[in-house]
Motif scaffolding. Sequence first.
Motif, PDB file in Angstrom:
ATOM      1  N   GLN A  36     -11.530  -1.989 -44.114  1.00 35.75           N
ATOM      2  CA  GLN A  36     -12.530  -2.994 -43.778  1.00 35.75           C
ATOM      3  C   GLN A  36     -12.132  -4.372 -44.313  1.00 35.75           C
ATOM      4  O   GLN A  36     -12.329  -5.379 -43.632  1.00 35.75           O
ATOM      5  CB  GLN A  36     -13.893  -2.597 -44.328  1.00 35.75           C
ATOM      6  N   GLN A  39      -9.623  -5.942 -42.021  1.00 36.76           N
ATOM      7  CA  GLN A  39     -10.241  -6.374 -40.763  1.00 36.76           C
ATOM      8  C   GLN A  39     -11.033  -7.657 -40.952  1.00 36.76           C
ATOM      9  O   GLN A  39     -10.974  -8.566 -40.127  1.00 36.76           O
ATOM     10  CB  GLN A  39     -11.139  -5.272 -40.196  1.00 36.76           C
ATOM     11  N   GLU A  40     -11.763  -7.744 -42.044  1.00 37.00           N
ATOM     12  CA  GLU A  40     -12.557  -8.943 -42.297  1.00 37.00           C
ATOM     13  C   GLU A  40     -11.667 -10.166 -42.548  1.00 37.00           C
ATOM     14  O   GLU A  40     -11.977 -11.264 -42.088  1.00 37.00           O
ATOM     15  CB  GLU A  40     -13.503  -8.722 -43.478  1.00 37.00           C
ATOM     16  N   THR A  42      -8.663 -10.558 -41.323  1.00 35.32           N
ATOM     17  CA  THR A  42      -8.125 -10.876 -40.004  1.00 35.32           C
ATOM     18  C   THR A  42      -9.129 -11.673 -39.187  1.00 35.32           C
ATOM     19  O   THR A  42      -8.789 -12.694 -38.580  1.00 35.32           O
ATOM     20  CB  THR A  42      -7.722  -9.590 -39.256  1.00 35.32           C
ATOM     21  N   ASN A  43     -10.380 -11.234 -39.180  1.00 33.64           N
ATOM     22  CA  ASN A  43     -11.429 -11.950 -38.444  1.00 33.64           C
ATOM     23  C   ASN A  43     -11.591 -13.373 -38.970  1.00 33.64           C
ATOM     24  O   ASN A  43     -11.736 -14.316 -38.193  1.00 33.64           O
ATOM     25  CB  ASN A  43     -12.759 -11.208 -38.549  1.00 33.64           C
ATOM     26  N   LEU A  44     -11.561 -13.520 -40.282  1.00 34.11           N
ATOM     27  CA  LEU A  44     -11.688 -14.832 -40.902  1.00 34.11           C
ATOM     28  C   LEU A  44     -10.557 -15.759 -40.480  1.00 34.11           C
ATOM     29  O   LEU A  44     -10.780 -16.900 -40.060  1.00 34.11           O
ATOM     30  CB  LEU A  44     -11.702 -14.682 -42.422  1.00 34.11           C
ATOM     31  N   LEU A  46      -8.455 -15.479 -37.908  1.00 27.89           N
ATOM     32  CA  LEU A  46      -8.466 -15.778 -36.472  1.00 27.89           C
ATOM     33  C   LEU A  46      -9.550 -16.794 -36.120  1.00 27.89           C
ATOM     34  O   LEU A  46      -9.332 -17.659 -35.264  1.00 27.89           O
ATOM     35  CB  LEU A  46      -8.652 -14.490 -35.672  1.00 27.89           C
ATOM     36  N   SER A  47     -10.680 -16.715 -36.784  1.00 24.10           N
ATOM     37  CA  SER A  47     -11.732 -17.700 -36.552  1.00 24.10           C
ATOM     38  C   SER A  47     -11.265 -19.088 -36.947  1.00 24.10           C
ATOM     39  O   SER A  47     -11.552 -20.081 -36.259  1.00 24.10           O
ATOM     40  CB  SER A  47     -12.988 -17.349 -37.354  1.00 24.10           C
ATOM     41  N   ARG A  50      -8.634 -20.302 -34.203  1.00 23.60           N
ATOM     42  CA  ARG A  50      -9.068 -20.513 -32.818  1.00 23.60           C
ATOM     43  C   ARG A  50      -9.428 -21.967 -32.575  1.00 23.60           C
ATOM     44  O   ARG A  50     -10.079 -22.613 -33.384  1.00 23.60           O
ATOM     45  CB  ARG A  50     -10.256 -19.625 -32.488  1.00 23.60           C
TER      46      ARG A  50
END
Length: 52
Positions: A36, A39-40, A42-44, A46-47, A50
């Motif tokens: 987890q 994943q978090e 990675t999400n951070l 990528l945000s 972007r």
Amino acid sequence: MDPQNLDLTKFILVRTVEALTHAAVIECPEIFNNGQLEQEITNLLLSYLRKA
């Protein structure tokens, strides 16, 4: 993805991962058990990367 300053972007990304990983190892190493955290992070990242 459209970083305005590649050197600054690399610095921010590396330091973010380093700081979060270090804190997790010290404060709650059990967080590495399920993927987890990865994943978090990675999400951070990528945000951040972007294009707005």
